[in-house]
Design a protein around this motif. Structure first.
Motif, PDB file in Angstrom:
ATOM      1  N   THR A  41       4.990   9.929  -8.122  1.00  0.00           N
ATOM      2  CA  THR A  41       5.806   9.696  -6.918  1.00  0.00           C
ATOM      3  C   THR A  41       6.120   8.221  -6.772  1.00  0.00           C
ATOM      4  O   THR A  41       7.249   7.838  -6.419  1.00  0.00           O
ATOM      5  N   PHE A  42       5.135   7.371  -7.062  1.00  0.00           N
ATOM      6  CA  PHE A  42       5.341   5.914  -7.011  1.00  0.00           C
ATOM      7  C   PHE A  42       6.459   5.493  -7.962  1.00  0.00           C
ATOM      8  O   PHE A  42       7.347   4.709  -7.585  1.00  0.00           O
ATOM      9  N   LEU A  43       6.447   6.008  -9.192  1.00  0.00           N
ATOM     10  CA  LEU A  43       7.477   5.642 -10.163  1.00  0.00           C
ATOM     11  C   LEU A  43       8.862   6.113  -9.705  1.00  0.00           C
ATOM     12  O   LEU A  43       9.847   5.390  -9.822  1.00  0.00           O
ATOM     13  N   GLU A  44       8.932   7.326  -9.172  1.00  0.00           N
ATOM     14  CA  GLU A  44      10.215   7.885  -8.754  1.00  0.00           C
ATOM     15  C   GLU A  44      10.795   7.158  -7.547  1.00  0.00           C
ATOM     16  O   GLU A  44      12.001   6.878  -7.484  1.00  0.00           O
ATOM     17  N   LYS A  45       9.947   6.841  -6.552  1.00  0.00           N
ATOM     18  CA  LYS A  45      10.441   6.301  -5.286  1.00  0.00           C
ATOM     19  C   LYS A  45      10.528   4.780  -5.252  1.00  0.00           C
ATOM     20  O   LYS A  45      11.399   4.211  -4.587  1.00  0.00           O
TER      21      LYS A  45
ATOM     22  N   ASP B  10       0.841  -1.191   0.000  1.00  0.00           N
ATOM     23  CA  ASP B  10       0.000   0.000   0.000  1.00  0.00           C
ATOM     24  C   ASP B  10       0.884   1.253   0.000  1.00  0.00           C
ATOM     25  O   ASP B  10       1.649   1.488   0.935  1.00  0.00           O
ATOM     26  N   ARG B  11       0.805   2.049  -1.070  1.00  0.00           N
ATOM     27  CA  ARG B  11       1.608   3.272  -1.171  1.00  0.00           C
ATOM     28  C   ARG B  11       0.668   4.480  -1.135  1.00  0.00           C
ATOM     29  O   ARG B  11      -0.185   4.634  -2.013  1.00  0.00           O
ATOM     30  N   MET B  12       0.823   5.339  -0.171  1.00  0.00           N
ATOM     31  CA  MET B  12      -0.021   6.536  -0.043  1.00  0.00           C
ATOM     32  C   MET B  12       0.617   7.683  -0.842  1.00  0.00           C
ATOM     33  O   MET B  12       1.216   8.613  -0.285  1.00  0.00           O
TER      34      MET B  12
END
Length: 527
Positions: free
Chosen positions: A521-525, A514-516
């Motif tokens: 941001t998901f792709l970068e981190k 689960d990514r908030m």
């Protein structure tokens, strides 16, 4: 370079497009856009020589090698994956096989030896000794692991075949690349790799795609197939969209001003035309009137459906809870001990490499399948509406579209339903078509119509952009952005993911992470 001069294509005497004059030059990527049926893929077939024009010419220098993304996924079923990729350079592949056949001859002669030496020289000059490693790099870049490289194509699933055929088109540095929907069935990693490949590519690329982010990333020019014409614009998809909308707006404003001027002139002529003292001015006004030309607004193939999701009742505090849910299929665990809670403001994108796991998650939510372990709890205030990836069971009858939609609508009035369907591009007699014969895009628009009349406050979408044209994708994107309820959806459309999701569920080896955060941001981190 490709030079298109006075090109016309007609079917039964009716031109699909005419008076096409274009130049495609190396170092540029041209995105071909237009409504379904406008002629995008047909135009690529003309360029490839697969179809003959009714009029005009297409000139390509003989020395330039063209490569085309094949659409027949069964054409190479008897060949290995590596051989299929190397066939992208037919001349190199033929030399390779001719060499192999020569060396296998039991009566290898002196003449065979001379021919073999000539072939070896040509093979080396064409980079043949690096062919397998180059093919392997392309396959790995597209996410196809080494273990598949020597497999027979007929043993592979559809999504891997699509990537192999794309690698075939890219193989051997062709001068011209024709790609029809290259990102279909591809995950975000493979799409990102293809974007990087095309950005570094020095030849001429002409690509048809419905992926707005992909077009914006790779295209230097946009080729618009509409109004029975093919027009080239400098710039990517967003630039074309803003410019074309501005031009359309300006043309409408200019026509309105001209119409107003025409009415003023006509009123003056009516009032003073019979007045001798004003005859000179009236004659002058008549001449002015004759010179004013209203610019004709041709009929566009491009139509946007009206997509507006509204719910009938507010959501309460409790929405959805998964409590240690597991699910297996054919002995393979797709979901393993999955737990999460959904909140009132959530717009959740569900991502992962295993599409079966994602679809199973949606089917567990809707109750189509039951978990092996764990509990799934929906809140009492929830009114669920669902668009599945596979819609076949909804359209296995001969009902008319208007009657089909009536099943799901509280409002049964035929006039209301026909008006509703008209806004979803089923106008006039289209509302009486049998649902069994609908195209993929028409079925998706029917499912969205169903969701709208149901008035759900929680919407589930499993790959909703499949089969849709750019106009329908844009309308869906806007409808999802405006919706005030909860959305859970899966998609490969970068722009849809970025503009809708505020939370990401990533399914990895059966586990749900689960990514908030939003998609960028998901792709970068995390990717």
């Amino acid at each position: 370079m490709i030079t298109v001069t006075d090109l016309e294509l007609s079917f039964g005497g009716d031109p699909l497009f005419k008076d096409v004059n274009l130049k495609f030059t190396p170092g540029n990527c041209y995105g071909v856009i237009g409504a379904n049926g406008a002629g995008k893929s047909t135009f690529l077939r003309l360029l490839s020589g697969d179809l003959e024009a009714s009029k005009g010419s297409i000139e390509i220098p003989e020395k330039e090698r063209m490569s085309v993304l094949k659409q027949d996924h069964f054409q190479f079923d008897q060949f290995s994956v590596l051989d299929t990729v190397i066939m992208g350079n037919k001349k190199l592949y033929d030399i390779m096989k001719q060499k192999e056949a020569l060396y296998l001859k039991p009566d290898f002669s002196e003449e065979d030896g001379i021919l073999a030496a000539e072939l070896e020289t040509e093979f080396a000059e064409m980079g043949g000794w690096d062919a397998e490693s180059d093919a392997g790099k392309l396959l790995n870049g597209l996410g196809i692991q080494d273990k598949y490289h020597n497999e027979i194509m007929g043993t592979l699933n559809g999504s891997i075949k699509v990537k192999v055929l794309l690698a075939q088109a890219l193989f051997g540095n062709p001068d011209i690349l024709l790609l029809d929907e290259p990102t279909n069935h591809m995950d975000e990693k493979s799409i990102a790799w293809l974007e990087d490949f095309l950005l570094d590519y020095l030849g001429t690329v002409i690509v048809v795609s419905h992926d707005r982010h992909f077009l914006n990333t790779v295209c230097t020019h946009t080729v618009d197939v509409d109004y029975g014409k093919i027009t080239m614009w400098v710039g990517n998809y967003d630039f074309w969209y803003e410019s074309s909308q501005l031009m359309l707006k300006l043309t409408k404003q200019q026509n309105m001003q001209k119409e107003k001027k025409i009415e003023e002139l006509k009123a003056f002529i009516r009032r003073f035309g019979a007045n001798k003292s004003m005859a000179k001015q009236a004659t002058s006004r008549k001449k002015m009137l004759e010179k004013i030309q209203i610019e004709e607004m041709p009929a566009s193939n491009r139509k946007y459906p009206y997509i507006n999701f509204k719910f009938e009742k507010e959501l309460g505090k409790d929405i959805l809870e998964f409590d240690r849910v597991s699910f297996s299929f054919d002995g393979k665990k797709l979901l393993d001990n999955v737990s999460f809670r959904v909140s009132k403001d959530d717009k959740i994108a569900i991502l992962g490499d295993n599409e079966n796991a994602i679809t199973s998650l949606f089917q567990l939510m809707t109750g189509e399948i039951l978990p092996d372990e764990g509990k799934i709890n929906w809140g009492k205030s929830v009114n669920l509406s669902y668009l599945p990836k596979d819609q076949a069971k909804y359209f296995s009858n001969d009902m008319k579209i208007v009657d089909w939609l009536s099943q799901f609508s509280k409002e049964k009035d035929g006039t209301f339903l026909r008006g509703f369907l008209g806004r979803m591009l089923f106008s006039g007699d289209d509302a009486n078509k049998s649902v069994r014969v609908l195209s993929g895009g028409e079925k998706v628009r029917c499912m969205m119509s169903k969701m709208m009349v149901e008035g759900g406050n929680v919407l589930l979408f499993d790959e909703p952009t499949n089969h849709l044209d750019l106009e329908s994708i844009t309308a869906l994107n806007n409808g999802m952005q405006d919706f005030k309820g909860v959305i859970l959806f899966s998609s490969h459309d970068h722009q849809l993911l970025q503009t809708i999701a505020n939370r990401i569920f990533e399914i990895k080896d059966g586990k749900l992470i689960d990514r908030m955060c939003d998609y960028e941001t998901f792709l970068e981190k995390y990717r």
